[in-house]
Motif scaffolding. Structure first.
Motif, short mmCIF file in Angstrom:
data_model
loop_
_atom_site.label_atom_id
_atom_site.label_comp_id
_atom_site.label_asym_id
_atom_site.label_seq_id
_atom_site.Cartn_x
_atom_site.Cartn_y
_atom_site.Cartn_z
N ARG A 1 0.83 -1.20 0.00
CA ARG A 1 0.00 0.00 0.00
C ARG A 1 0.87 1.25 0.00
NH1 ARG A 1 -2.18 -0.28 4.73
NH2 ARG A 1 -0.97 1.42 5.64
N THR A 2 1.95 1.23 0.79
CA THR A 2 2.83 2.39 0.86
C THR A 2 3.48 2.66 -0.48
OG1 THR A 2 3.27 1.97 3.20
CG2 THR A 2 4.84 3.37 2.04
N GLU A 3 3.93 1.62 -1.17
CA GLU A 3 4.58 1.81 -2.47
C GLU A 3 3.57 2.29 -3.51
OE1 GLU A 3 7.25 -1.12 -3.86
OE2 GLU A 3 8.17 -1.47 -1.91
N LEU A 4 2.34 1.81 -3.43
CA LEU A 4 1.32 2.30 -4.36
C LEU A 4 1.03 3.78 -4.12
CD1 LEU A 4 -1.21 -0.70 -4.36
CD2 LEU A 4 0.26 0.05 -6.26
N GLU A 5 0.95 4.16 -2.85
CA GLU A 5 0.72 5.57 -2.54
C GLU A 5 1.89 6.43 -2.97
OE1 GLU A 5 -0.02 5.48 1.63
OE2 GLU A 5 -2.11 4.82 1.42
N ALA A 6 3.10 5.87 -2.94
CA ALA A 6 4.28 6.63 -3.34
C ALA A 6 4.27 6.96 -4.83
CB ALA A 6 5.55 5.85 -2.99
N LEU A 7 3.52 6.18 -5.61
CA LEU A 7 3.44 6.47 -7.04
C LEU A 7 2.63 7.71 -7.32
CD1 LEU A 7 2.84 2.83 -8.35
CD2 LEU A 7 4.98 4.15 -8.35
N ASP A 8 1.86 8.15 -6.34
CA ASP A 8 1.08 9.38 -6.46
C ASP A 8 1.85 10.49 -5.76
OD1 ASP A 8 -0.71 11.43 -6.54
OD2 ASP A 8 -2.23 10.47 -5.29
N ALA A 9 2.32 11.46 -6.51
CA ALA A 9 3.14 12.54 -5.95
C ALA A 9 2.30 13.67 -5.40
CB ALA A 9 4.11 13.07 -7.00
N GLY A 10 1.00 13.46 -5.26
CA GLY A 10 0.12 14.51 -4.78
C GLY A 10 0.40 14.88 -3.34
N LEU A 11 -0.05 16.07 -2.96
CA LEU A 11 0.15 16.58 -1.60
C LEU A 11 -1.19 16.74 -0.90
CD1 LEU A 11 2.99 19.17 -2.22
CD2 LEU A 11 3.18 16.84 -1.35
N SER A 12 -1.95 15.66 -0.89
CA SER A 12 -3.21 15.63 -0.16
C SER A 12 -3.32 14.25 0.50
CB SER A 12 -4.40 15.86 -1.10
OG SER A 12 -4.45 14.85 -2.09
N GLY A 13 -4.31 14.11 1.36
CA GLY A 13 -4.49 12.83 2.03
C GLY A 13 -4.26 12.95 3.52
N GLU A 14 -3.80 11.86 4.14
CA GLU A 14 -3.65 11.79 5.59
C GLU A 14 -2.34 11.10 5.93
OE1 GLU A 14 -5.86 9.88 9.55
OE2 GLU A 14 -6.72 9.62 7.56
N VAL A 15 -1.67 11.60 6.97
CA VAL A 15 -0.49 10.94 7.54
C VAL A 15 -0.80 10.63 8.99
CG1 VAL A 15 1.97 11.07 8.05
CG2 VAL A 15 1.06 12.22 6.02
N ARG A 16 -0.59 9.38 9.38
CA ARG A 16 -0.81 8.96 10.76
C ARG A 16 0.56 8.90 11.45
NH1 ARG A 16 -3.36 3.49 9.13
NH2 ARG A 16 -1.62 3.80 7.69
N LEU A 17 0.76 9.82 12.37
CA LEU A 17 2.04 10.00 13.03
C LEU A 17 1.97 9.50 14.47
CD1 LEU A 17 4.93 11.27 13.18
CD2 LEU A 17 3.80 13.41 13.83
N GLY A 18 2.99 8.77 14.89
CA GLY A 18 3.13 8.36 16.29
C GLY A 18 4.39 8.96 16.87
N ALA A 19 4.37 9.27 18.16
CA ALA A 19 5.54 9.85 18.82
C ALA A 19 5.49 9.55 20.30
CB ALA A 19 5.61 11.36 18.59
N PHE A 20 6.65 9.35 20.91
CA PHE A 20 6.70 9.18 22.36
C PHE A 20 6.44 10.52 23.03
CE2 PHE A 20 11.01 9.90 20.86
CZ PHE A 20 11.54 10.82 21.76
N VAL A 21 6.17 10.51 24.33
CA VAL A 21 5.57 11.65 25.00
C VAL A 21 6.37 12.93 24.85
CG1 VAL A 21 4.86 12.57 27.24
CG2 VAL A 21 4.31 10.21 26.64
N SER A 22 7.67 12.91 25.19
CA SER A 22 8.43 14.16 25.16
C SER A 22 8.66 14.64 23.74
CB SER A 22 9.76 14.01 25.92
OG SER A 22 10.50 12.91 25.46
N ALA A 23 8.73 13.74 22.77
CA ALA A 23 8.83 14.18 21.37
C ALA A 23 7.51 14.78 20.90
CB ALA A 23 9.21 13.01 20.47
N ALA A 24 6.39 14.20 21.34
CA ALA A 24 5.08 14.74 20.97
C ALA A 24 4.91 16.16 21.48
CB ALA A 24 3.97 13.84 21.50
N ALA A 25 5.54 16.46 22.63
CA ALA A 25 5.43 17.80 23.20
C ALA A 25 6.48 18.75 22.66
CB ALA A 25 5.54 17.72 24.72
N GLY A 26 7.71 18.25 22.38
CA GLY A 26 8.80 19.15 22.06
C GLY A 26 9.17 19.26 20.61
N ILE A 27 9.02 18.17 19.84
CA ILE A 27 9.43 18.16 18.44
C ILE A 27 8.25 18.29 17.49
CG2 ILE A 27 10.48 16.73 16.63
CD1 ILE A 27 12.25 15.49 18.73
N VAL A 28 7.18 17.57 17.79
CA VAL A 28 6.07 17.48 16.83
C VAL A 28 5.35 18.81 16.60
CG1 VAL A 28 3.82 16.41 16.44
CG2 VAL A 28 5.74 15.01 17.21
#
Length: 305
Positions: free
Chosen positions: A81-108
């Motif tokens: 699925r990821t490789e199929l999505e990579a064939l579309d160079a569009g800049l729309s859609g959704e990204v599901r991001l995960g992060a540990f607690v201090s990164a979610a507060a400080g980096i994200v």
């Protein structure tokens, strides 16, 4: 000989084991509990072996074999699925991001703000997961990208099938009360602190041995126990002069009155920060752009004083 093993049935087995009950698996999958029981019975008939112990619910040796197969199937579908999505160079859609607690507060947050300005048509969802959980969710296809970590003296390589890139180095520092006799020093030796009351954290909890060896001391004797990932609580304990703690700099950016942070004088201790995603020949443009913003945000983190 075993019969045909359908991915649908393997997914039901995985849900039952992960959630620990037929009822919980039925709720997650949208089936009745009876349907889940029938699917497991069907899978056991096809395998010719018992796959689950029922009380408590846990896999047998044969069930464990099929769980590994389910993980491989799911990871392969995620890569496809990821490789199929990579064939579309569009800049729309959704990204599901995960992060540990201090990164979610400080980096994200700064990364998402910059990403939104560049890609306003992309929706990003953020969930907080610790590193090992994030790895499994990437392989399951529940996340597209995750911010993870390990320590210089306690490496935790990702499982096969994931690609990890270093985005920053998060130095480990000593947090101590502002009125502590050593607070005025520019840096602190671990050997000087070995006799202090140590507040246990995820950094020091299981890894006191390597720290003691680095300090060339007989070992630390923490006299105040605290177990958990809540660095804010640790800082409050330090502020009230109940002990000292070793924490990554990222956890110290949210200043607490009465606490100072000092670097360690010996060989630097570092928490390495990574962006991690499924290992494919290509990745969707929106995922790689978010990865770039996270790298920039990690590079711009200020060190605590």
């Amino acid at each position: 000989m075993p019969g045909q093993l359908e991915p649908r049935l393997l997914a039901t087995l995985e849900a039952v084991v992960r959630l620990g009950s037929f009822a919980a698996a039925a709720d997650e999958l949208g089936y009745t509990q009876g349907a889940v029981s029938q699917q497991i019975a069907d899978l056991e008939r096809r395998a010719g072996l018992r796959l689950l112990d029922r009380r408590p619910v846990r896999p047998t040796a044969a069930g464990t074999v099929l769980l590994r197969a389910e993980e491989a199937v799911r990871a392969a579908m995620t890569r496809a699925r990821t490789e199929l999505e990579a064939l579309d160079a569009g800049l729309s859609g959704e990204v599901r991001l995960g992060a540990f607690v201090s990164a979610a507060a400080g980096i994200v947050p700064p990364a998402l703000a910059a990403f939104r300005r560049a890609c306003p048509g992309v929706r990003v969802t953020l969930s907080q997961y610790e590193t090992e959980d994030a790895y499994q969710r990437l392989l399951r296809g529940d996340l597209d990208l995750a911010v993870t970590f390990d320590y210089s003296w306690f490496p935790l390589p990702p499982p096969p099938g994931l690609r990890r890139s270093l985005i920053g180095r998060d130095p480990v520092m000593v947090a101590l009360p502002a009125r502590h006799p050593l607070a005025g020093r520019a840096s602190l030796s671990l050997a000087d602190l070995a006799g202090e009351a140590w507040i246990g954290t995820p950094v020091t909890g299981p890894q006191l041995g390597p720290l003691a060896e680095l300090a060339r001391s007989a070992g630390f004797q923490p006299r105040l126990a605290f177990e958990g990932d809540d660095f804010r609580t640790v800082l409050q304990l330090v502020a009230h002069e109940l002990g000292i703690a070793v924490l990554p700099a990222l956890a110290l950016t949210d200043a607490v009155d009465g606490v100072v942070a000092r670097p360690i004088a010996e060989e630097p201790l570092v928490r390495f920060l990574y962006c991690c995603r499924i290992d494919t020949a290509g990745a969707p443009a929106i995922v790689t752009r978010l990865e770039t913003r996270l790298t920039e945000a990690a590079a711009g983190l200020p060190l605590p004083s």
